[in-house]
Motif scaffolding. Structure first.
Motif, PDB file in Angstrom:
ATOM      1  N   LEU A 202       0.826  -1.207   0.000  1.00 27.79           N
ATOM      2  CA  LEU A 202       0.000   0.000   0.000  1.00 27.79           C
ATOM      3  C   LEU A 202       0.861   1.258   0.000  1.00 27.79           C
ATOM      4  CD1 LEU A 202      -2.825  -1.038   2.495  1.00 27.79           C
ATOM      5  CD2 LEU A 202      -3.105  -0.461   0.066  1.00 27.79           C
ATOM      6  N   GLU A 203       1.973   1.200   0.725  1.00 28.18           N
ATOM      7  CA  GLU A 203       2.853   2.362   0.815  1.00 28.18           C
ATOM      8  C   GLU A 203       3.608   2.596  -0.487  1.00 28.18           C
ATOM      9  OE1 GLU A 203       5.314   1.426   4.118  1.00 28.18           O
ATOM     10  OE2 GLU A 203       3.774   1.881   5.640  1.00 28.18           O
ATOM     11  N   ILE A 204       4.235   1.545  -0.999  1.00 28.70           N
ATOM     12  CA  ILE A 204       5.095   1.721  -2.172  1.00 28.70           C
ATOM     13  C   ILE A 204       4.274   1.947  -3.441  1.00 28.70           C
ATOM     14  CG2 ILE A 204       5.322  -0.714  -2.866  1.00 28.70           C
ATOM     15  CD1 ILE A 204       8.348  -0.115  -3.277  1.00 28.70           C
ATOM     16  N   SER A 205       3.024   1.512  -3.449  1.00 21.17           N
ATOM     17  CA  SER A 205       2.197   1.699  -4.645  1.00 21.17           C
ATOM     18  C   SER A 205       1.833   3.168  -4.864  1.00 21.17           C
ATOM     19  CB  SER A 205       0.923   0.860  -4.565  1.00 21.17           C
ATOM     20  OG  SER A 205       0.106   1.278  -3.476  1.00 21.17           O
ATOM     21  N   THR A 206       2.102   4.015  -3.865  1.00 18.93           N
ATOM     22  CA  THR A 206       1.873   5.457  -4.037  1.00 18.93           C
ATOM     23  C   THR A 206       3.089   6.140  -4.649  1.00 18.93           C
ATOM     24  OG1 THR A 206       2.693   5.986  -1.813  1.00 18.93           O
ATOM     25  CG2 THR A 206       0.338   5.488  -2.030  1.00 18.93           C
ATOM     26  N   HIS A 207       4.171   5.413  -4.843  1.00 20.15           N
ATOM     27  CA  HIS A 207       5.367   5.993  -5.476  1.00 20.15           C
ATOM     28  C   HIS A 207       4.973   6.513  -6.863  1.00 20.15           C
ATOM     29  CE1 HIS A 207       9.370   6.335  -7.233  1.00 20.15           C
ATOM     30  NE2 HIS A 207       9.900   6.119  -6.039  1.00 20.15           N
ATOM     31  N   PRO A 208       5.381   7.725  -7.208  1.00 19.99           N
ATOM     32  CA  PRO A 208       4.946   8.319  -8.490  1.00 19.99           C
ATOM     33  C   PRO A 208       5.336   7.545  -9.735  1.00 19.99           C
ATOM     34  CG  PRO A 208       6.696   9.621  -7.443  1.00 19.99           C
ATOM     35  CD  PRO A 208       6.226   8.646  -6.427  1.00 19.99           C
ATOM     36  N   SER A 209       6.324   6.670  -9.640  1.00 22.39           N
ATOM     37  CA  SER A 209       6.738   5.929 -10.836  1.00 22.39           C
ATOM     38  C   SER A 209       6.140   4.520 -10.889  1.00 22.39           C
ATOM     39  CB  SER A 209       8.269   5.840 -10.910  1.00 22.39           C
ATOM     40  OG  SER A 209       8.770   4.970  -9.922  1.00 22.39           O
ATOM     41  N   ILE A 210       5.239   4.209  -9.958  1.00 23.87           N
ATOM     42  CA  ILE A 210       4.654   2.863  -9.905  1.00 23.87           C
ATOM     43  C   ILE A 210       3.168   2.900 -10.256  1.00 23.87           C
ATOM     44  CG2 ILE A 210       4.016   0.944  -8.388  1.00 23.87           C
ATOM     45  CD1 ILE A 210       6.623   1.315  -6.925  1.00 23.87           C
ATOM     46  N   ASP A 211       2.788   2.061 -11.196  1.00 22.59           N
ATOM     47  CA  ASP A 211       1.391   1.878 -11.588  1.00 22.59           C
ATOM     48  C   ASP A 211       1.067   0.405 -11.353  1.00 22.59           C
ATOM     49  OD1 ASP A 211      -0.793   1.052 -13.510  1.00 22.59           O
ATOM     50  OD2 ASP A 211      -0.802   3.207 -13.906  1.00 22.59           O
TER      51      ASP A 211
END
Length: 292
Positions: A202-211
């Motif tokens: 949930l945290e890392i999926s908010t990274h701007p380069s991750i879809d």
């Protein structure tokens, strides 16, 4: 040394090999066997040079320039590119060379050079999204012949991949992921590790380069019969995509253009049936709540 140095070296070799392949076609030598016969060398050696898997020696470089009748100006330019392929700049994974296979090392070089990745996973989460405990559990099962120290070293490599590609990268890798809902439900490493992994996801999926998108169970027929694969694209448009597929025999490198077009179509189809980014996050939240 940093990933950029390793990627520069690999891309120089790939670009140099593609240039040799083009020159071969322009010169009238249609097959590698023809060139090998003219130079008195092995076909497999020339093939590995053209695919960037082997460094071209100065002797063979001079022979090829003569054979292909390359003009002096273009030859000087190629000589500089050839020099770049021979620079020995150790990449960040060098300390782990004892546990990294040749195939994995080649993959790391491509990943370090890539600008975008398209990855589909059926039963596990993409490596760049895994927690240490999750990676430990997956690696322990996938490499049962290795000792605990070797497994821990491979887990460290996976963690370093995350740092170099996402966390500390000046230009993070653009990651397009499609996973099945089953990959969220599988308890890898036990309940605690599972919950920790879902929180991290949930945290890392908010990274701007991750879809990150999830194919729900009700769309299972669209995803269940397709094996995991990954396509890497590079910032230099002259460098072709490369893909990696999973099989019972291990990871397969795919660079045939027809196969790559098929994989791109497959990924687009999977993306079309997957939920949106926000809906996918909602499924992760609901899965985590079931574990509470």
């Amino acid at each position: 040394m940093g990933a950029s140095m390793a990627s520069t070296l690999l891309m120089s070799r790939v670009t140099f090999g593609r240039t040799l392949r083009r020159l071969r076609g322009e010169s009238g030598y249609r097959t590698l066997a023809d060139v090998a016969a003219a130079l008195g060398c092995d076909v497999s050696l020339l093939s590995r040079i053209e695919t960037g898997r082997r460094v071209c020696s100065p002797h063979h470089f001079a022979q090829l320039m003569e054979l292909y009748e390359v003009p002096s100006g273009q030859r000087d330019e190629l000589a500089r590119l050839h020099a770049d392929t021979r620079e020995q700049r150790p990449p960040w994974w060098t300390p782990y060379s004892e546990v990294i296979s040749a195939q994995y090392e080649r993959f790391l070089g491509f990943e370090a050079a890539a600008s975008t990745v398209f990855e589909y996973q059926v039963g596990i989460l993409p490596g760049l999204l895994q927690t240490e405990a999750y990676a430990q559990a997956v690696t322990g099962v996938g490499f049962t012949s290795l000792g605990q120290d070797q497994i821990e070293a491979l887990v460290e490599v996976r963690g370093l991949r995350q740092r170099h590609c996402l966390v500390e990268a000046e230009t993070p890798l653009k990651c397009h992921y499609v996973i099945t809902q089953a990959a969220l439900d599988f308890q890898v490493g036990g309940q605690h590790t599972h919950r920790e992994q879902l929180t991290h996801l949930l945290e890392i999926s908010t990274h701007p380069s991750i879809d990150l998108r999830v194919v729900p169970y009700e769309k299972g027929e669209q995803a269940a019969q397709i094996g995991a694969f990954m396509i890497l694209q590079f910032p230099d448009e002259d460098v072709p995509d490369v893909a990696f597929g999973e099989s019972v025999a291990g990871s397969l490198t795919i660079d045939d253009q027809r196969d790559l077009r098929r994989l791109h179509r497959l990924f687009r189809s999977l993306s079309d049936v997957a939920l949106s980014v926000d809906e996918s996050r909602n499924i992760i939240v609901r899965t985590k709540k079931k574990e509470s």
